[in-house]
Motif scaffolding. Structure first.
Motif, mmCIF file in Angstrom:
data_model
loop_
_atom_site.group_PDB
_atom_site.id
_atom_site.type_symbol
_atom_site.label_atom_id
_atom_site.label_comp_id
_atom_site.label_asym_id
_atom_site.label_seq_id
_atom_site.Cartn_x
_atom_site.Cartn_y
_atom_site.Cartn_z
ATOM 1 N N VAL A 107 19.879 21.017 3.800
ATOM 2 C CA VAL A 107 20.563 19.738 3.549
ATOM 3 C C VAL A 107 20.660 19.532 2.049
ATOM 4 O O VAL A 107 19.649 19.551 1.343
ATOM 5 C CB VAL A 107 19.818 18.550 4.199
ATOM 6 C CG1 VAL A 107 20.517 17.241 3.852
ATOM 7 C CG2 VAL A 107 19.740 18.719 5.714
ATOM 8 N N ALA A 108 21.896 19.369 1.551
ATOM 9 C CA ALA A 108 22.138 19.091 0.142
ATOM 10 C C ALA A 108 23.041 17.875 0.035
ATOM 11 O O ALA A 108 23.701 17.484 1.006
ATOM 12 C CB ALA A 108 22.792 20.294 -0.541
ATOM 13 N N GLU A 109 23.100 17.292 -1.137
ATOM 14 C CA GLU A 109 23.910 16.086 -1.346
ATOM 15 C C GLU A 109 25.393 16.465 -1.364
ATOM 16 O O GLU A 109 25.893 17.045 -2.319
ATOM 17 C CB GLU A 109 23.521 15.436 -2.671
ATOM 18 C CG GLU A 109 24.154 14.077 -2.903
ATOM 19 C CD GLU A 109 23.660 13.410 -4.166
ATOM 20 O OE1 GLU A 109 24.446 13.297 -5.122
ATOM 21 O OE2 GLU A 109 22.472 13.021 -4.196
ATOM 22 N N THR A 110 26.091 16.139 -0.293
ATOM 23 C CA THR A 110 27.512 16.461 -0.195
ATOM 24 C C THR A 110 28.162 15.547 0.839
ATOM 25 O O THR A 110 27.480 14.928 1.660
ATOM 26 C CB THR A 110 27.723 17.950 0.181
ATOM 27 O OG1 THR A 110 29.105 18.263 0.079
ATOM 28 C CG2 THR A 110 27.225 18.254 1.575
ATOM 29 N N HIS A 111 29.475 15.432 0.789
ATOM 30 C CA HIS A 111 30.260 14.602 1.711
ATOM 31 C C HIS A 111 29.842 13.125 1.687
ATOM 32 O O HIS A 111 30.024 12.418 2.679
ATOM 33 C CB HIS A 111 30.153 15.127 3.146
ATOM 34 C CG HIS A 111 30.659 16.525 3.327
ATOM 35 N ND1 HIS A 111 31.891 16.935 2.852
ATOM 36 C CD2 HIS A 111 30.105 17.613 3.902
ATOM 37 C CE1 HIS A 111 32.076 18.206 3.154
ATOM 38 N NE2 HIS A 111 31.007 18.654 3.770
ATOM 39 N N LEU A 112 29.311 12.668 0.569
ATOM 40 C CA LEU A 112 28.855 11.279 0.521
ATOM 41 C C LEU A 112 30.030 10.310 0.500
ATOM 42 O O LEU A 112 29.873 9.141 0.867
ATOM 43 C CB LEU A 112 27.954 11.059 -0.699
ATOM 44 C CG LEU A 112 26.690 11.938 -0.753
ATOM 45 C CD1 LEU A 112 25.750 11.444 -1.839
ATOM 46 C CD2 LEU A 112 25.970 11.976 0.593
ATOM 47 N N ASP A 113 31.218 10.773 0.078
ATOM 48 C CA ASP A 113 32.399 9.919 0.123
ATOM 49 C C ASP A 113 32.769 9.589 1.572
ATOM 50 O O ASP A 113 33.286 8.510 1.861
ATOM 51 C CB ASP A 113 33.579 10.567 -0.593
ATOM 52 C CG ASP A 113 33.849 12.000 -0.137
ATOM 53 O OD1 ASP A 113 32.965 12.608 0.495
ATOM 54 O OD2 ASP A 113 34.952 12.503 -0.428
ATOM 55 N N TYR A 114 32.476 10.485 2.495
ATOM 56 C CA TYR A 114 32.759 10.278 3.919
ATOM 57 C C TYR A 114 31.646 9.474 4.586
ATOM 58 O O TYR A 114 31.906 8.535 5.326
ATOM 59 C CB TYR A 114 32.909 11.631 4.595
ATOM 60 C CG TYR A 114 33.242 11.596 6.077
ATOM 61 C CD1 TYR A 114 34.560 11.724 6.504
ATOM 62 C CD2 TYR A 114 32.253 11.483 7.046
ATOM 63 C CE1 TYR A 114 34.879 11.732 7.860
ATOM 64 C CE2 TYR A 114 32.559 11.478 8.398
ATOM 65 C CZ TYR A 114 33.875 11.601 8.792
ATOM 66 O OH TYR A 114 34.170 11.596 10.132
ATOM 67 N N HIS A 115 30.406 9.847 4.310
ATOM 68 C CA HIS A 115 29.270 9.251 5.014
ATOM 69 C C HIS A 115 28.749 7.970 4.362
ATOM 70 O O HIS A 115 28.024 7.194 5.003
ATOM 71 C CB HIS A 115 28.120 10.268 5.118
ATOM 72 C CG HIS A 115 28.395 11.374 6.072
ATOM 73 N ND1 HIS A 115 28.298 11.235 7.433
ATOM 74 C CD2 HIS A 115 28.791 12.651 5.867
ATOM 75 C CE1 HIS A 115 28.603 12.366 8.024
ATOM 76 N NE2 HIS A 115 28.912 13.243 7.097
ATOM 77 N N GLY A 116 29.078 7.762 3.091
ATOM 78 C CA GLY A 116 28.621 6.548 2.417
ATOM 79 C C GLY A 116 27.220 6.646 1.869
ATOM 80 O O GLY A 116 26.750 5.732 1.178
ATOM 81 N N GLY A 117 26.507 7.724 2.153
ATOM 82 C CA GLY A 117 25.144 7.897 1.650
ATOM 83 C C GLY A 117 24.430 8.995 2.408
ATOM 84 O O GLY A 117 24.880 9.454 3.472
ATOM 85 N N MET A 118 23.296 9.417 1.869
ATOM 86 C CA MET A 118 22.551 10.516 2.481
ATOM 87 C C MET A 118 21.985 10.146 3.848
ATOM 88 O O MET A 118 21.845 11.003 4.721
ATOM 89 C CB MET A 118 21.411 10.955 1.550
ATOM 90 C CG MET A 118 21.856 11.792 0.385
ATOM 91 S SD MET A 118 22.626 13.374 0.870
ATOM 92 C CE MET A 118 21.201 14.288 1.482
ATOM 93 N N GLU A 119 21.658 8.882 4.057
ATOM 94 C CA GLU A 119 21.045 8.482 5.324
ATOM 95 C C GLU A 119 21.976 8.789 6.502
ATOM 96 O O GLU A 119 21.557 9.372 7.508
ATOM 97 C CB GLU A 119 20.702 6.991 5.291
ATOM 98 C CG GLU A 119 19.944 6.521 6.526
ATOM 99 C CD GLU A 119 19.502 5.072 6.432
ATOM 100 O OE1 GLU A 119 19.150 4.501 7.483
ATOM 101 O OE2 GLU A 119 19.509 4.515 5.314
ATOM 102 N N ASP A 120 23.250 8.428 6.368
ATOM 103 C CA ASP A 120 24.201 8.690 7.450
ATOM 104 C C ASP A 120 24.492 10.181 7.560
ATOM 105 O O ASP A 120 24.661 10.704 8.668
ATOM 106 C CB ASP A 120 25.497 7.917 7.207
ATOM 107 C CG ASP A 120 26.471 8.048 8.373
ATOM 108 O OD1 ASP A 120 26.211 7.421 9.421
ATOM 109 O OD2 ASP A 120 27.464 8.793 8.256
ATOM 110 N N TYR A 121 24.540 10.867 6.426
ATOM 111 C CA TYR A 121 24.792 12.317 6.431
ATOM 112 C C TYR A 121 23.681 13.047 7.187
ATOM 113 O O TYR A 121 23.946 13.881 8.068
ATOM 114 C CB TYR A 121 24.890 12.818 4.991
ATOM 115 C CG TYR A 121 25.088 14.306 4.840
ATOM 116 C CD1 TYR A 121 26.189 14.947 5.388
ATOM 117 C CD2 TYR A 121 24.174 15.082 4.128
ATOM 118 C CE1 TYR A 121 26.373 16.327 5.235
ATOM 119 C CE2 TYR A 121 24.352 16.451 3.970
ATOM 120 C CZ TYR A 121 25.452 17.059 4.526
ATOM 121 O OH TYR A 121 25.630 18.412 4.375
ATOM 122 N N ILE A 122 22.430 12.729 6.870
ATOM 123 C CA ILE A 122 21.296 13.371 7.545
ATOM 124 C C ILE A 122 21.263 13.005 9.021
ATOM 125 O O ILE A 122 21.027 13.854 9.894
ATOM 126 C CB ILE A 122 19.971 12.996 6.852
ATOM 127 C CG1 ILE A 122 19.939 13.591 5.438
ATOM 128 C CG2 ILE A 122 18.774 13.484 7.666
ATOM 129 C CD1 ILE A 122 18.805 13.056 4.575
#
Length: 472
Positions: free
Chosen positions: A189-204
């Protein structure tokens, strides 16, 4: 959602006319649903529309009309890349209408056990490798989804004696409900697609949906060296098969002797599998793997773990590890020019991927990087840029990357932007890099950014790079 057979006579809206949307629309239409497909692209940019209309499926192009989503709609299936913020998705959620992606539909259709592989980096390489391993083991894999046949199409063709091997993005997983892979793997897991998810919490959380419905009879293959993967362990019901580069595991797939992070040495290492009874199998020597780079050793460990979890004999994996030469745009060797070796790593769309690529080479590197600005400061690259001979920067992020390279002490930094076409800019970048490179150097396209500021896809960017190299 229910099984697709349960939507006979019900209204279903499919958002997006890409390959997956076309297949989902066909599947639901064949089962008697009243399907409407909607795409914001104009009709002349949507060649698939006529085919669907000839089948009796309603197609609306050129925007999202008022009334598309209403209380009579039973299901919305959206293209994974469409944000949840668009009006039709928001309207569906407000009305309590279920919104899913193609993965959920395919899961209900598939007679074969499914292997789901996700992670910020390495998905395609690992998925392809697993397919090769299961094929060599006579297990009849079908590699589908982003890198093969559309998933819904493959799911209908699969039989119980197949294995469905699927690369999954966070976008796809976010839209799942009942999806339950027999084997699920989270690579990293790396910091990416935050423009879509709005933050790491939703991405993870989206990545973690891979394991949400697994049971103890299933397997979760986890990167034991990634802290986020470890943090998910208390929430996973499946049996866990870990893999590690840096730790000799009580059970799992690991390297012996372990790699020490951020150091280089010439020790001879073996990939080892240790089962629950602590019986060991030495799978292959690390230096026999057919792909360069320490991160590809990590991908190899993951692929071995997945294949073993599916039932492959660990003693039979060595040949596939040695013979696999990788996937296009992922640290792909292109050519030698004037003694310098050129590599296409256009799929590196975040800093982590570029860091891993740079760590793969011990020779001097002339790096070509830059692309879409998603708000990152690229400071993650600072430790690895110190070993870069020169940087050729392009795209929206060229100034940011040049600044970080300057902080890292890179002596030669060139920014390319001649105001012409995207192809001309990248071709100029290749020419500049070739002028900086000497015999024995590496010229590496590894952008650390998405491509959409200049190109339609990372594939287009990679192909133009390769053409420019061959034309030197």
């Amino acid at each position: 959602m229910e099984h697709p057979d349960q939507y006979r006579g019900k209204e279903v809206v499919v958002l997006g006319l890409a390959k997956s949307g076309v297949q989902v629309a066909k599947v639901l239409h064949e089962r008697g649903a009243a399907v409407t497909v909607n795409d914001k692209k104009e009709r002349d940019q949507s060649p698939e529309a006529s085919e669907l209309e000839s089948l009796g499926i309603s197609v609306i192009c050129g925007g999202h009309p008022e009334g598309l989503i209403h209380p009579g709609v039973s299901l919305v299936v959206k293209n994974p890349g469409i944000p949840y913020s668009v009006p039709p998705v928001q309207k569906a959620l407000e009305l309590g209408i279920e919104v899913v992606t193609e993965v959920e539909v395919a899961y209900h259709l598939c007679a074969a056990p499914m292997i789901g592989i996700t992670g910020s980096n390495g998905k395609t390489t690992t998925t392809t490798w697993v397919g090769r391993m299961l094929d060599a083991a006579g297990m009849h894999p079908i590699v589908a989804g982003n890198i093969g046949t559309p998933l819904c199409q493959a799911a209908q063709e699969a039989h119980a004696d197949n294995w469905m091997v699927v690369e999954l993005s966070s976008f796809q997983l976010k839209g799942t409900k009942a999806f339950r892979p027999k084997v699920g793997c989270l690579l990293n897991v790396a910091e990416t697609h935050l423009d879509y998810h709005g933050g790491m919490e939703d991405y993870i959380a989206s990545k973690a949906k891979l394991f949400a419905n697994q049971e103890p009879s299933d397997t979760a293959v986890l990167n034991w060296d990634d802290p986020v993967c470890r943090q998910l362990v208390p929430y996973i019901k499946a049996g866990i098969l870990p893999f590690s580069m840096t730790e000799e595991l009580v059970q799992g797939v690991f390297v012996r002797p372990a790699f020490v992070p951020d150091t280089e040495d010439d020790l001879k290492r073996m990939i080892v599998y240790r089962d629950y009874s602590e019986s060991e199998t030495e799978i292959a020597a690390v230096d026999s793997i057919g792909l360069p780079g320490r991160f590809n050793v990590e991908n190899a460990l993951a692929a071995c773990g997945i294949a073993i979890a599916a039932g492959a004999d660990p003693a039979g994996l060595a040949e596939v590890l040695a013979n696999f030469r990788g996937v296009e745009h992922r640290l792909e060797y292109v050519a030698d020019k004037a003694g310098a070796a050129y590599y296409n790593n256009s799929k590196a769309t975040n800093s982590k991927a570029t860091s891993m690529a740079l760590a793969s080479f011990r020779k001097p590197v002339v790096l070509i990087a830059g692309g879409l600005d998603r708000g990152s400061d690229y400071m993650e690259l600072l430790p690895v840029l110190g070993g870069v001979k020169a940087l050729v920067a392009l795209g929206q992020t060229k100034d940011k990357l040049a600044a970080v390279a300057g902080m890292a002490g890179v002596k030669r930094i060139i920014s390319v932007d001649n105001g012409e076409s995207a192809a001309a800019v990248l071709q100029e970048a290749v020419r500049e890099a070739s002028a900086l490179a000497e015999a024995g150097d590496i010229v590496l396209l590894s952008p650390a950014c998405a491509s959409w500021d200049m190109f339609t896809s990372y594939e287009e960017r990679g192909r133009i790079f390769k053409e420019a190299v061959h034309n030197l």
